[in-house]
Design an enzyme around this catalytic site. Sequence first.
Site, PDB file in Angstrom:
ATOM      1  CB  SER A 288      -4.721   7.881   5.230  1.00 10.25           C
ATOM      2  OG  SER A 288      -3.737   9.552   5.145  1.00 10.25           O
ATOM      3  CB  CYS A 289      -4.035   6.950   9.701  1.00 11.42           C
ATOM      4  SG  CYS A 289      -2.658   5.715   9.410  1.00 11.42           S
ATOM      5  CB  THR A 290       0.122   8.921   6.783  1.00 12.77           C
ATOM      6  OG1 THR A 290       0.043   7.718   6.694  1.00 12.77           O
ATOM      7  CG2 THR A 290       1.279   9.363   6.122  1.00 12.77           C
ATOM      8  CB  THR A 319      -2.688  -2.472   7.343  1.00 13.24           C
ATOM      9  OG1 THR A 319      -2.443  -3.137   5.965  1.00 13.24           O
ATOM     10  CG2 THR A 319      -2.082  -1.162   7.675  1.00 13.24           C
ATOM     11  N   GLY A 348      -1.682   7.861  -0.519  1.00 11.52           N
ATOM     12  CA  GLY A 348      -2.995   9.128  -0.872  1.00 11.52           C
ATOM     13  C   GLY A 348      -2.066  10.579   0.057  1.00 11.52           C
TER      14      GLY A 348
END
Length: 481
Positions: A288-290, A319, A348
């Site tokens: 993910s981006c995070t 989003t 996540g």
Amino acid sequence: MTVNDDSFTNWKNREEIAESMIPIIGKLHRERDVTVLVHSRSLVNKSVISILKTHRFARQIAGEELSVTETLPFLKALTTLDLGPSQIDIGMLAATYKSNSRGLSVEEFTAEAVAGATGANKLERSTGRDVVLYGFGRIGRLVARLLIEKAGSGNGLRLRAIVVRGGGEADLVKRASLLRRDSIHGQFQGTITVDEANSTIIANGNAIRVIYANDPSEVDYTAYGIKDAILIDNTGKWRDREGLSKHLRPGVDKVVLTAPGKGDVPNIVHGVNQDMIKPDERILSCASCTTNAIVPPLKAMDDEYGVLRGHVETVHSFTNDQNLLDNYHKADRRGRSAPLNMVITETGAASAVAKALPDLKAPITGSSIRVPVPDVSIAILSLRLGRETTRDEVLEYLRGVSLHSPLKRQIDFTTAPDAVSMDFVGSRHSSIIDAGATKVDGDNAILYLWYDNEFGYSCQVIRVVQHVSGVEYPTYPVPAV
């Protein structure tokens, strides 16, 4: 002559030098697949002002100004060499030469620093690798922009097709318009035309076939002349190996997911664990981006100080998964209006750390709040370290990581005292350390990490695709480990 006159004359001189750099940078890129950088920022297809701003930004990470008068001699020296495909950082060349030239001329120093990309050592130019985008939403369109931008010499990655569900009348024109203009990321840099008769979008000369299908099983890519392609799934509809295997159709060799993978699907954060990809692996995820925002600095901190435990709190832009106004949603809070509320949700990213950093034994927890901004998020990473340190030591170390280490394409560093989220729209790094917000007390450290959760993440996706396709060219001078 007044001070103002001196400043203006100096500016005009630097404009002239930057102007002279543009054809050199373009020719190296088109003819030799060489991408010219300044402290990890590409100068390819940049304007005079962009080149000057990129040089000026060096003060944020290097601590001092960098002028085009310093980098031009190194750029000129590159034109005299028998270069192969590579990325060459003239900012790093200038900085290293200034600190220790060893009495060498600029030409001698440059030849030595990039020797791995010259003569018998140079790589052969790639014949190109077909790429297909499955889905054309926020990430899909940004990945498309990057693929078109990097087409350069015609080698490397080639965006051949986009697969979408039919959207009715004027569908192709509307999708081309969304690629052409973006409310957050601005105008597409180039020209776009539509060939409705052949269901094709032509962007900067790249003919991109738009294929309409409701399911992967409906497409035979070889019918469109596509072979051995890397398919990038931007839909997130399938996240495990069984679902993603649906894409392994005739003409497709590998599948890359732009969302966290489930089960045994490898989650790859470029710069950290791309070397774990097995040559025969056909399905993988870019996480993910995070996860891409927190894993590189987490690895950097663990390498230097050891991490005993940590917690990440992400303050994330809203989003398309959320509603504009209160309405039904399968998730409780995400049904509430995104532009009007802070919305507590899950992330996540903390659990994904274990996949990207299997050697990290520290427990990492996480939570998230969606906030009413359209792009750019911040991760607050709170760490218990293996030894005591000071704020100055941590900042000096992280500044060095952003400048010199193998993670310099992932980690950026800002000392701007008035930095806010919109300042980082379009950042190509996956994580930007805010020096002013950093807190350290003994063995406790809190890092504030900005990230463009759309564009910065898309850049990481492209890096993974380049890696698995074999067109990820080495960077010179080689960063210190």
